[in-house]
Design a protein around this motif. Structure first.
Motif, PDB file in Angstrom:
ATOM      1  N   LYS A  53     -25.023 -99.155  28.590  1.00  0.00           N
ATOM      2  CA  LYS A  53     -26.451 -98.905  28.373  1.00  0.00           C
ATOM      3  C   LYS A  53     -27.052-100.015  27.509  1.00  0.00           C
ATOM      4  CE  LYS A  53     -29.650 -95.516  26.458  1.00  0.00           C
ATOM      5  NZ  LYS A  53     -29.783 -94.228  25.765  1.00  0.00           N
ATOM      6  N   SER A  54     -26.349-100.384  26.444  1.00  0.00           N
ATOM      7  CA  SER A  54     -26.833-101.465  25.568  1.00  0.00           C
ATOM      8  C   SER A  54     -26.885-102.794  26.315  1.00  0.00           C
ATOM      9  CB  SER A  54     -25.926-101.604  24.343  1.00  0.00           C
ATOM     10  OG  SER A  54     -25.999-100.454  23.551  1.00  0.00           O
ATOM     11  N   LEU A  55     -25.864-103.059  27.102  1.00  0.00           N
ATOM     12  CA  LEU A  55     -25.832-104.300  27.881  1.00  0.00           C
ATOM     13  C   LEU A  55     -26.964-104.330  28.909  1.00  0.00           C
ATOM     14  CD1 LEU A  55     -21.973-104.587  28.401  1.00  0.00           C
ATOM     15  CD2 LEU A  55     -23.401-106.104  26.998  1.00  0.00           C
ATOM     16  N   LYS A  56     -27.226-103.173  29.509  1.00  0.00           N
ATOM     17  CA  LYS A  56     -28.311-103.083  30.492  1.00  0.00           C
ATOM     18  C   LYS A  56     -29.663-103.301  29.816  1.00  0.00           C
ATOM     19  CE  LYS A  56     -30.448-100.026  33.805  1.00  0.00           C
ATOM     20  NZ  LYS A  56     -30.636 -98.644  34.193  1.00  0.00           N
ATOM     21  N   GLN A  57     -29.876-102.680  28.655  1.00  0.00           N
ATOM     22  CA  GLN A  57     -31.143-102.844  27.942  1.00  0.00           C
ATOM     23  C   GLN A  57     -31.369-104.294  27.511  1.00  0.00           C
ATOM     24  OE1 GLN A  57     -30.643 -99.873  24.886  1.00  0.00           O
ATOM     25  NE2 GLN A  57     -31.780 -98.347  26.054  1.00  0.00           N
ATOM     26  N   ALA A  58     -30.283-105.014  27.249  1.00  0.00           N
ATOM     27  CA  ALA A  58     -30.389-106.424  26.866  1.00  0.00           C
ATOM     28  C   ALA A  58     -30.551-107.335  28.087  1.00  0.00           C
ATOM     29  CB  ALA A  58     -29.162-106.838  26.059  1.00  0.00           C
ATOM     30  N   GLY A  59     -30.475-106.748  29.280  1.00  0.00           N
ATOM     31  CA  GLY A  59     -30.640-107.536  30.507  1.00  0.00           C
ATOM     32  C   GLY A  59     -29.385-108.268  30.933  1.00  0.00           C
ATOM     33  N   LEU A  60     -28.225-107.841  30.422  1.00  0.00           N
ATOM     34  CA  LEU A  60     -26.975-108.536  30.725  1.00  0.00           C
ATOM     35  C   LEU A  60     -26.235-107.964  31.925  1.00  0.00           C
ATOM     36  CD1 LEU A  60     -25.789-108.993  27.051  1.00  0.00           C
ATOM     37  CD2 LEU A  60     -26.678-110.761  28.589  1.00  0.00           C
ATOM     38  N   VAL A  61     -26.504-106.708  32.276  1.00  0.00           N
ATOM     39  CA  VAL A  61     -25.895-106.102  33.462  1.00  0.00           C
ATOM     40  C   VAL A  61     -26.963-105.329  34.224  1.00  0.00           C
ATOM     41  CG1 VAL A  61     -23.587-105.894  32.428  1.00  0.00           C
ATOM     42  CG2 VAL A  61     -25.165-103.960  32.304  1.00  0.00           C
ATOM     43  N   ILE A  62     -26.699-105.125  35.502  1.00  0.00           N
ATOM     44  CA  ILE A  62     -27.543-104.256  36.321  1.00  0.00           C
ATOM     45  C   ILE A  62     -26.638-103.208  36.941  1.00  0.00           C
ATOM     46  CG2 ILE A  62     -29.380-105.913  36.782  1.00  0.00           C
ATOM     47  CD1 ILE A  62     -28.099-106.534  39.452  1.00  0.00           C
ATOM     48  N   GLU A  63     -27.235-102.091  37.299  1.00  0.00           N
ATOM     49  CA  GLU A  63     -26.438-101.004  37.866  1.00  0.00           C
ATOM     50  C   GLU A  63     -26.879-100.692  39.276  1.00  0.00           C
ATOM     51  OE1 GLU A  63     -27.036 -97.765  35.114  1.00  0.00           O
ATOM     52  OE2 GLU A  63     -28.932 -97.210  36.039  1.00  0.00           O
ATOM     53  N   ARG A  64     -25.908-100.152  40.022  1.00  0.00           N
ATOM     54  CA  ARG A  64     -26.179 -99.721  41.394  1.00  0.00           C
ATOM     55  C   ARG A  64     -25.538 -98.344  41.571  1.00  0.00           C
ATOM     56  NH1 ARG A  64     -23.381 -99.404  46.032  1.00  0.00           N
ATOM     57  NH2 ARG A  64     -21.586-100.504  45.188  1.00  0.00           N
ATOM     58  N   PRO A  65     -26.360 -97.291  41.616  1.00  0.00           N
ATOM     59  CA  PRO A  65     -25.794 -95.964  41.818  1.00  0.00           C
ATOM     60  C   PRO A  65     -25.362 -95.775  43.274  1.00  0.00           C
ATOM     61  CG  PRO A  65     -28.158 -95.834  41.296  1.00  0.00           C
ATOM     62  CD  PRO A  65     -27.785 -97.272  41.386  1.00  0.00           C
ATOM     63  N   GLU A  66     -24.244 -95.095  43.437  1.00  0.00           N
ATOM     64  CA  GLU A  66     -23.760 -94.752  44.778  1.00  0.00           C
ATOM     65  C   GLU A  66     -23.073 -93.396  44.681  1.00  0.00           C
ATOM     66  OE1 GLU A  66     -20.189 -96.381  47.286  1.00  0.00           O
ATOM     67  OE2 GLU A  66     -21.904 -97.736  47.522  1.00  0.00           O
ATOM     68  N   GLY A  67     -23.758 -92.379  45.126  1.00  0.00           N
ATOM     69  CA  GLY A  67     -23.231 -91.024  44.993  1.00  0.00           C
ATOM     70  C   GLY A  67     -23.066 -90.668  43.528  1.00  0.00           C
TER      71      GLY A  67
END
Length: 109
Positions: A53-67
């Motif tokens: 979550k912290s990495l995502k908020q910093a723009g370092l990772v993106i997520e892809r939900p699948e099921g």
């Protein structure tokens, strides 16, 4: 130079050694799930999720939900604020080392 808030977010995200290790694992693969990141890490799945979550908020990772799963991948542009900041200081240090080298040549008999 880069926006201070973006730089602070990236530095804060990467300051934690466990979070940095999670980021490095994400960078090493095309895509990885929370379950895969948890395996062998010695950290709980909840903690891994918080780090992501912290990495995502910093723009370092993106997520892809699948099921029921969520897959993460590195966001290459996320490190841009840090790279920009380091580039600025890289010029500073290169100039200082060049000055030092010239000074040492003058002193050397």
């Amino acid at each position: 130079m880069t926006e201070p808030a973006a730089l602070t977010a990236v530095m804060r995200a990467l300051a934690d050694p466990t979070r940095r290790a999670v980021f490095e694992r994400v960078v090493d693969v095309d895509e990885i799930s929370v379950a895969e990141l948890t395996r062998g890490s010695g950290v709980t799945q909840g903690a891994i999720s918080q780090h992501l979550k912290s990495l995502k908020q910093a723009g370092l990772v993106i997520e892809r939900p699948e099921g029921r799963n969520v897959y993460y991948r590195a966001q290459p542009d996320g490190l841009a604020p840090l790279v920009d900041w380091m580039s600025h200081y890289g010029v500073f240090w290169r100039e200082r080392f060049a000055d030092l080298r010239a000074l040492l040549k003058d002193i050397d008999p």
